[in-house]
Enzyme design. Structure first.
Site, PDB file in Angstrom:
ATOM      1  N   HIS A  63     -69.242  58.717 -43.484  1.00  0.00           N
ATOM      2  CA  HIS A  63     -67.996  58.173 -42.919  1.00  0.00           C
ATOM      3  C   HIS A  63     -67.675  58.847 -41.589  1.00  0.00           C
ATOM      4  CE1 HIS A  63     -63.692  56.626 -44.014  1.00  0.00           C
ATOM      5  NE2 HIS A  63     -63.947  56.493 -42.721  1.00  0.00           N
TER       6      HIS A  63
ATOM      7  N   HIS B  17     -66.779  57.909 -37.183  1.00  0.00           N
ATOM      8  CA  HIS B  17     -66.417  56.934 -36.149  1.00  0.00           C
ATOM      9  C   HIS B  17     -66.846  57.537 -34.806  1.00  0.00           C
ATOM     10  CE1 HIS B  17     -63.582  54.754 -38.926  1.00  0.00           C
ATOM     11  NE2 HIS B  17     -63.499  55.970 -39.461  1.00  0.00           N
ATOM     12  N   PHE B  18     -68.041  57.201 -34.347  1.00  0.00           N
ATOM     13  CA  PHE B  18     -68.563  57.793 -33.116  1.00  0.00           C
ATOM     14  C   PHE B  18     -68.221  56.974 -31.868  1.00  0.00           C
ATOM     15  CE2 PHE B  18     -72.161  60.556 -35.121  1.00  0.00           C
ATOM     16  CZ  PHE B  18     -71.206  61.442 -35.581  1.00  0.00           C
ATOM     17  N   ARG B  19     -67.454  55.886 -32.035  1.00  0.00           N
ATOM     18  CA  ARG B  19     -66.790  55.154 -30.943  1.00  0.00           C
ATOM     19  C   ARG B  19     -67.731  54.391 -30.017  1.00  0.00           C
ATOM     20  NH1 ARG B  19     -62.317  55.264 -33.825  1.00  0.00           N
ATOM     21  NH2 ARG B  19     -61.079  57.179 -33.679  1.00  0.00           N
TER      22      ARG B  19
ATOM     23  N   ASP C  33     -64.757  61.592 -42.229  1.00  0.00           N
ATOM     24  CA  ASP C  33     -63.925  60.597 -41.538  1.00  0.00           C
ATOM     25  C   ASP C  33     -63.654  61.064 -40.108  1.00  0.00           C
ATOM     26  OD1 ASP C  33     -62.400  58.379 -40.941  1.00  0.00           O
ATOM     27  OD2 ASP C  33     -60.641  59.022 -42.067  1.00  0.00           O
TER      28      ASP C  33
ATOM     29  N   HIS D  27     -60.042  61.115 -30.699  1.00  0.00           N
ATOM     30  CA  HIS D  27     -59.222  60.395 -29.722  1.00  0.00           C
ATOM     31  C   HIS D  27     -59.066  61.265 -28.480  1.00  0.00           C
ATOM     32  CE1 HIS D  27     -58.104  56.999 -32.222  1.00  0.00           C
ATOM     33  NE2 HIS D  27     -57.837  57.830 -33.218  1.00  0.00           N
TER      34      HIS D  27
END
Length: 415
Positions: free
Chosen positions: A54, A56-58, A278, A282
């Protein structure tokens, strides 16, 4: 070149001196004496390297926050050699074309092996890429994703037929709308997305006729049902009473201290299936003002090291960490990683339990490494091996991006 890695390996629940021969990146034999072969000696306690299902490497679309190069580099520094990236990009990964475009951008840039999810909308299982490692359902709205209200029976049947595992963001949208309010601190954010929204989602997910389903980032031990449960270090170790500000803003929220401590107790008691980060970075601007700050915490590099420090303190049994962070995650997806076993990838990490350090966000490898774990105890691996190649040597990265794409069914094809 064929060779043997020699050291004190975690094997069958204990550390033992072994000589593990490797051919073409795969474990070929496990012996006390490998015979006449080139040897590489690994220091400290040698564990199989970890898998994080899980992140989020964008990439693509928000590479000012992170990209696959920086995210995967963070992963290997934390002892993780396989990551599974979520589909909530600016252009959501809902079909074959979006998936192929994303894969094309990533290929050749990843330091770790990687797999990719597609987003399930309730009606698109016929057009998602068959290489997707699984499907992600957002039952409640979150970054770049609106809530999916339902999965019809016919869609569930198609998902089962295609053999997909489904992972759920477990907050029910209807409940979130009911409690929606302005939030200016962690406590108010907690109240605006209460545990009852997770409980409602758990009831729905449990009722679905899906063969393989996971409830992501469970934040309270009461959230349970007919599914596997994933937990994160931030919900285990952080709470809404800590002075973290917007760096601690995440969905589901950090809970009150009592809930956090009960969740940690449930985890160390062996009640959870999966430990994931997770990892969701940002920009500084995104996190500037709490009320408008985006939700997400970085953690792919600190996930295993934070838990290893708990093992050293005798708070956590090593076997619980091994099962939830190393062995079980890849096995759910049919991936032969996470074990010292013939036929499995030769992925190892070396741990010096005497070398405990404080997390220093300035030394993390994420593109914008503001960490809510800054200053907490951690034990980072000194060496990491991925498919027989040393990628971290004495705490330093020494390889080019060697990461390989792992599509669904890849290891079945290798049999």
């Amino acid at each position: 070149m064929d060779r043997a890695f020699c050291g004190n390996f975690y094997y069958n629940g204990k550390f033992d001196y072994l000589e593990v021969t490797v051919k073409d990146g795969v474990i070929e034999s496990i012996k006390k004496d490998a015979g006449n072969i080139a040897r590489s000696y690994l220091p400290g306690a040698v564990l199989p390297a970890a898998t994080d299902i899980h992140v989020h490497f964008r990439t693509p679309g928000e590479t000012d926050k992170e990209d696959f190069s920086t995210g995967s580099l963070s992963a290997i520094f934390g002892g993780t050699t396989l990551v599974m990236d979520m589909p909530n990009n600016i252009i959501p990964i809902k079909d074959y074309n979006a998936f192929s475009d994303k894969l094309g951008v990533i290929n050749g840039t990843s330091y770790s092996d990687f797999a990719l999810y597609s987003m399930e909308t309730g009606s698109n299982s016929l057009i998602v890429d068959s290489r997707s490692i699984g499907l992600k359902v957002y039952l409640g709205g979150s970054t770049n994703a609106a809530g999916t209200m339902a999965i019809p029976d016919q869609e569930a049947e198609m998902i089962n037929e295609k053999g997909f595992t489904v992972i759920f963001h477990g907050e029910l949208e209807e409940c979130l709308r009911k409690h929606q309010s302005e939030t200016k601190n962690l406590r108010e954010h907690n109240l605006s997305r209460p545990i009852e929204c997770e409980l409602a989602a758990a009831g729905y997910v449990g009722s679905l006729n899906l063969k393989s389903k996971i409830m992501a980032h469970v934040s309270s031990p009461e959230v349970s049902g007919d599914f596997l449960r994933e937990v994160t270090p931030h919900h285990l170790l952080l709470n809404d009473e800590m002075p973290l500000g917007s760096i601690g803003k995440v969905n589901p929220p950090l809970r009150d201290r009592n809930t956090q401590e009960r969740l940690l107790y449930a985890y160390i008691s062996g009640q959870f299936d999966i430990l994931s980060s997770d990892h969701a970075p940002h920009t500084e601007k995104d996190k500037a003002e709490f009320e408008y700050a985006k939700s997400g915490i970085i953690g792919v590099e600190t996930r295993i090291p934070l838990m290893l420090a708990l093992v050293k303190k005798k708070i956590l049994f090593l076997d619980v960490l091994y099962k939830t962070g190393i062995e079980r995650p890849p096995s759910i997806f049919g991936i032969r990683k996470g074990k010292i076993e013939v036929g499995y990838d030769a992925d190892f990490m070396c741990v010096d339990f005497t070398n405990e350090k404080k997390v220093n966000e300035d030394r993390l490898h994420s593109k914008l490494p503001r960490s809510p774990f800054n200053g907490m105890d951690a034990i980072f691996p000194s060496h990491v091996v991925m498919r027989g190649e040393v990628v971290i040597d004495n705490y330093e990265e020494i390889s080019d991006p060697l990461g390989r794409f792992v599509p669904k069914g890849y290891y079945d094809q290798k049999l």
